[in-house]
Design a protein around this motif. Structure first.
Motif, PDB file in Angstrom:
ATOM      1  N   LEU A 195       0.843  -1.196   0.000  1.00 10.97           N
ATOM      2  CA  LEU A 195       0.000   0.000   0.000  1.00 10.97           C
ATOM      3  C   LEU A 195       0.879   1.246   0.000  1.00 10.97           C
ATOM      4  CD1 LEU A 195      -2.667  -0.986   2.687  1.00 10.97           C
ATOM      5  CD2 LEU A 195      -3.005  -0.882   0.213  1.00 10.97           C
ATOM      6  N   PRO A 196       0.426   2.339  -0.600  1.00  9.20           N
ATOM      7  CA  PRO A 196       1.223   3.574  -0.587  1.00  9.20           C
ATOM      8  C   PRO A 196       1.341   4.126   0.827  1.00  9.20           C
ATOM      9  CG  PRO A 196      -0.964   3.977  -1.502  1.00  9.20           C
ATOM     10  CD  PRO A 196      -0.844   2.502  -1.350  1.00  9.20           C
ATOM     11  N   PRO A 197       2.374   4.917   1.097  1.00 10.05           N
ATOM     12  CA  PRO A 197       2.535   5.498   2.438  1.00 10.05           C
ATOM     13  C   PRO A 197       1.304   6.258   2.924  1.00 10.05           C
ATOM     14  CG  PRO A 197       4.545   5.788   1.179  1.00 10.05           C
ATOM     15  CD  PRO A 197       3.520   5.222   0.224  1.00 10.05           C
ATOM     16  N   SER A 198       0.558   6.853   2.005  1.00 10.82           N
ATOM     17  CA  SER A 198      -0.644   7.595   2.400  1.00 10.82           C
ATOM     18  C   SER A 198      -1.707   6.685   3.001  1.00 10.82           C
ATOM     19  CB  SER A 198      -1.228   8.320   1.184  1.00 10.82           C
ATOM     20  OG  SER A 198      -1.567   7.400   0.152  1.00 10.82           O
ATOM     21  N   HIS A 199      -1.588   5.373   2.758  1.00  8.63           N
ATOM     22  CA  HIS A 199      -2.529   4.395   3.310  1.00  8.63           C
ATOM     23  C   HIS A 199      -1.861   3.518   4.369  1.00  8.63           C
ATOM     24  CE1 HIS A 199      -4.794   5.668  -0.209  1.00  8.63           C
ATOM     25  NE2 HIS A 199      -5.854   5.008   0.247  1.00  8.63           N
ATOM     26  N   GLY A 200      -0.707   3.943   4.854  1.00  6.99           N
ATOM     27  CA  GLY A 200      -0.038   3.205   5.918  1.00  6.99           C
ATOM     28  C   GLY A 200       0.938   2.145   5.458  1.00  6.99           C
ATOM     29  N   GLY A 201       1.132   2.009   4.143  1.00  4.48           N
ATOM     30  CA  GLY A 201       2.062   1.015   3.627  1.00  4.48           C
ATOM     31  C   GLY A 201       3.437   1.604   3.351  1.00  4.48           C
ATOM     32  N   LEU A 202       4.241   0.849   2.622  1.00  4.41           N
ATOM     33  CA  LEU A 202       5.589   1.301   2.269  1.00  4.41           C
ATOM     34  C   LEU A 202       5.778   1.413   0.758  1.00  4.41           C
ATOM     35  CD1 LEU A 202       7.650  -0.873   4.793  1.00  4.41           C
ATOM     36  CD2 LEU A 202       7.075   1.560   5.000  1.00  4.41           C
ATOM     37  N   GLY A 203       4.714   1.124   0.005  1.00  7.98           N
ATOM     38  CA  GLY A 203       4.829   1.198  -1.450  1.00  7.98           C
ATOM     39  C   GLY A 203       5.845   0.216  -1.992  1.00  7.98           C
ATOM     40  N   GLY A 204       5.936  -0.972  -1.365  1.00 14.39           N
ATOM     41  CA  GLY A 204       6.956  -1.932  -1.773  1.00 14.39           C
ATOM     42  C   GLY A 204       6.468  -3.363  -1.684  1.00 14.39           C
ATOM     43  N   SER A 205       7.308  -4.259  -2.170  1.00 12.13           N
ATOM     44  CA  SER A 205       7.012  -5.686  -2.107  1.00 12.13           C
ATOM     45  C   SER A 205       7.623  -6.296  -0.850  1.00 12.13           C
ATOM     46  CB  SER A 205       7.549  -6.389  -3.362  1.00 12.13           C
ATOM     47  OG  SER A 205       8.948  -6.180  -3.480  1.00 12.13           O
ATOM     48  N   SER A 206       7.321  -7.576  -0.619  1.00 16.67           N
ATOM     49  CA  SER A 206       7.759  -8.259   0.604  1.00 16.67           C
ATOM     50  C   SER A 206       8.452  -9.567   0.269  1.00 16.67           C
ATOM     51  CB  SER A 206       6.562  -8.557   1.512  1.00 16.67           C
ATOM     52  OG  SER A 206       5.844  -7.386   1.830  1.00 16.67           O
ATOM     53  N   LEU A 207       9.446  -9.902   1.097  1.00 23.38           N
ATOM     54  CA  LEU A 207      10.076 -11.224   1.065  1.00 23.38           C
ATOM     55  C   LEU A 207       9.689 -11.946   2.358  1.00 23.38           C
ATOM     56  CD1 LEU A 207      13.698 -10.338  -0.152  1.00 23.38           C
ATOM     57  CD2 LEU A 207      11.776 -11.135  -1.532  1.00 23.38           C
ATOM     58  N   TYR A 208       9.039 -13.087   2.234  1.00 22.32           N
ATOM     59  CA  TYR A 208       8.595 -13.852   3.402  1.00 22.32           C
ATOM     60  C   TYR A 208       9.375 -15.166   3.423  1.00 22.32           C
ATOM     61  CZ  TYR A 208       5.277 -15.182   7.077  1.00 22.32           C
ATOM     62  OH  TYR A 208       4.706 -15.535   8.271  1.00 22.32           O
ATOM     63  N   ILE A 209      10.240 -15.323   4.435  1.00 26.10           N
ATOM     64  CA  ILE A 209      11.045 -16.533   4.584  1.00 26.10           C
ATOM     65  C   ILE A 209      10.447 -17.364   5.708  1.00 26.10           C
ATOM     66  CG2 ILE A 209      13.335 -17.435   5.138  1.00 26.10           C
ATOM     67  CD1 ILE A 209      14.468 -14.780   4.028  1.00 26.10           C
ATOM     68  N   HIS A 210       9.990 -18.574   5.391  1.00 23.19           N
ATOM     69  CA  HIS A 210       9.435 -19.458   6.426  1.00 23.19           C
ATOM     70  C   HIS A 210      10.411 -20.606   6.660  1.00 23.19           C
ATOM     71  CE1 HIS A 210       7.782 -22.534   3.498  1.00 23.19           C
ATOM     72  NE2 HIS A 210       7.904 -21.493   2.703  1.00 23.19           N
ATOM     73  N   THR A 211      10.516 -21.025   7.932  1.00 22.76           N
ATOM     74  CA  THR A 211      11.599 -21.924   8.313  1.00 22.76           C
ATOM     75  C   THR A 211      11.161 -23.250   8.915  1.00 22.76           C
ATOM     76  OG1 THR A 211      11.793 -20.977  10.535  1.00 22.76           O
ATOM     77  CG2 THR A 211      13.063 -19.922   8.797  1.00 22.76           C
ATOM     78  N   GLU A 212       9.888 -23.410   9.294  1.00 29.01           N
ATOM     79  CA  GLU A 212       9.523 -24.656   9.962  1.00 29.01           C
ATOM     80  C   GLU A 212       8.219 -25.263   9.501  1.00 29.01           C
ATOM     81  OE1 GLU A 212       9.132 -24.056  14.169  1.00 29.01           O
ATOM     82  OE2 GLU A 212       8.528 -21.973  13.949  1.00 29.01           O
ATOM     83  N   PHE A 213       7.222 -24.475   9.144  1.00 29.18           N
ATOM     84  CA  PHE A 213       5.941 -25.017   8.703  1.00 29.18           C
ATOM     85  C   PHE A 213       5.691 -24.616   7.256  1.00 29.18           C
ATOM     86  CE2 PHE A 213       5.352 -24.065  13.323  1.00 29.18           C
ATOM     87  CZ  PHE A 213       5.351 -25.384  13.756  1.00 29.18           C
ATOM     88  N   SER A 214       4.747 -25.289   6.632  1.00 28.84           N
ATOM     89  CA  SER A 214       4.375 -24.896   5.277  1.00 28.84           C
ATOM     90  C   SER A 214       3.759 -23.502   5.308  1.00 28.84           C
ATOM     91  CB  SER A 214       3.384 -25.907   4.683  1.00 28.84           C
ATOM     92  OG  SER A 214       2.226 -26.013   5.490  1.00 28.84           O
ATOM     93  N   PHE A 215       3.947 -22.769   4.247  1.00 28.70           N
ATOM     94  CA  PHE A 215       3.463 -21.382   4.217  1.00 28.70           C
ATOM     95  C   PHE A 215       1.932 -21.356   4.166  1.00 28.70           C
ATOM     96  CE2 PHE A 215       2.313 -17.408   2.128  1.00 28.70           C
ATOM     97  CZ  PHE A 215       3.002 -16.501   2.913  1.00 28.70           C
ATOM     98  N   PRO A 216       1.282 -20.508   4.979  1.00 29.07           N
ATOM     99  CA  PRO A 216      -0.195 -20.468   5.048  1.00 29.07           C
ATOM    100  C   PRO A 216      -0.809 -19.651   3.915  1.00 29.07           C
ATOM    101  CG  PRO A 216       0.731 -18.930   6.639  1.00 29.07           C
ATOM    102  CD  PRO A 216       1.900 -19.642   6.019  1.00 29.07           C
ATOM    103  N   PHE A 217      -0.799 -20.220   2.709  1.00 33.01           N
ATOM    104  CA  PHE A 217      -1.292 -19.494   1.536  1.00 33.01           C
ATOM    105  C   PHE A 217      -2.783 -19.161   1.649  1.00 33.01           C
ATOM    106  CE2 PHE A 217       2.515 -21.291  -0.523  1.00 33.01           C
ATOM    107  CZ  PHE A 217       2.996 -20.159  -1.147  1.00 33.01           C
ATOM    108  N   ARG A 218      -3.575 -20.066   2.212  1.00 33.49           N
ATOM    109  CA  ARG A 218      -5.019 -19.817   2.280  1.00 33.49           C
ATOM    110  C   ARG A 218      -5.327 -18.617   3.162  1.00 33.49           C
ATOM    111  NH1 ARG A 218      -8.430 -25.163   3.435  1.00 33.49           N
ATOM    112  NH2 ARG A 218     -10.079 -23.577   3.219  1.00 33.49           N
TER     113      ARG A 218
END
Length: 296
Positions: A60-83
């Motif tokens: 989300l843009p900074p005006s909506h509380g975001g950073l205007g950027g993408s994310s890297l999510y690294i998970h280390t023990e369980f399957s990623f909760p896509f749902r």
């Protein structure tokens, strides 16, 4: 030029909003960039829920509380909760109809890592990935869920192994801090807790942060990885949960049934920019929502 008093200047560090005014107020506006924020708590306390919510909101843009950027999510023990991620993404798309083309899932990159040594290599690849600018939006959030799982089985309790483990702590955290400062990203880590047995005078006799001790599910706990790791993060936030028995009167019978109710709380343990604060919160279909805040 007239000298300025740095103590009265507003903090200009960008922050990623959780999307709840109560929780954002507790955290001074949200999760700061150029910094490592650790969420520590037992399983089921809501750590992953907060991380997923931040991941969805980051673009989300900074005006909506975001950073205007993408994310890297690294998970280390369980399957990623896509749902669950899809559920949150659908909610935010519906909540921001004026942002044309918003697709929260388009700018989230997920990767599995299984040990600390692999993490060091992955962080090098991430720096190259971010430097080349492969993503549609610049990477502004890195999540590691959880950091404790990386150090679980490959180190014994011998002095030599504890020394190697501490060295790896500083190698991983040093690389994360370098990425945070170089690219202006927010880094969020989750950490587990272990049962604590010892004196009442803080952790191993040392008070760390605002709290004398941590309690969750009627147990006294301490963050995993110990005191050495505590010095590797900039801010620590504790998520606790407590089961309470609640009496419910049945309108169809002259009796009272007992049900269980979960109460969750977010508490600032230490942070250089925050006053002591805590807030109750609930986890709903739409996300993590604060209930009330107490400062001091």
């Amino acid at each position: 030029m007239t000298p300025q008093n740095l103590l009265v200047l507003p903090l200009s560090t960008p922050k990623l909003s959780i999307g709840c005014p109560i929780l954002d107020g507790c955290l001074g506006g949200g999760i700061p960039c150029n910094s490592i924020t650790e969420l520590v708590g037992e399983s089921g306390s809501g750590k992953t829920q907060v991380c997923l919510q931040l991941t969805v909101r980051a673009q989300l843009p900074p005006s909506h509380g975001g950073l205007g950027g993408s994310s890297l999510y690294i998970h280390t023990e369980f399957s990623f909760p896509f749902r669950r991620l899809q559920q949150l993404a659908n909610h935010y798309q519906a909540s921001h109809p004026n942002l044309i083309g918003l697709n929260p899932l388009e700018d989230i990159y997920v990767h599995a890592v299984h040990d600390a040594q692999q993490m060091v290599h992955v962080l090098r690849d991430i720096e190259a990935f971010m430097g080349i600018g492969h993503t549609r939006l610049p990477v502004k959030l890195i999540v590691i869920d959880s950091i404790a799982a990386l150090f679980g089985s490959q180190y014994d309790r011998t002095p030599a192994d504890l020394k190697r483990r501490s060295e790896m702590f500083f190698k991983v955290s040093g690389k994360l801090k370098a990425l945070a400062n170089k690219f202006g990203v927010a880094v969020v880590l989750t950490n587990q807790v272990v049962d604590f047995i010892g004196s009442a005078d803080g952790i191993d006799g040392v008070r760390l942060g605002n709290l004398e001790c941590l309690h969750t599910s009627a147990r006294r706990v301490s963050p995993a990885l110990g005191l050495a790791w505590a010095h590797c993060v900039n801010s620590r936030v504790f998520l606790s949960r407590h089961e309470e028995s609640v009496g419910v009167n049945s309108p169809y019978a002259h009796s009272t049934s007992i049900s269980s109710q979960t109460r969750r709380r977010l508490t600032v343990v230490f942070a250089p920019h925050l006053a002591p604060a805590s807030s109750q919160f609930v986890i709903t279909k739409e996300g993590v929502v604060g209930v009330s805040t107490v400062f001091g």
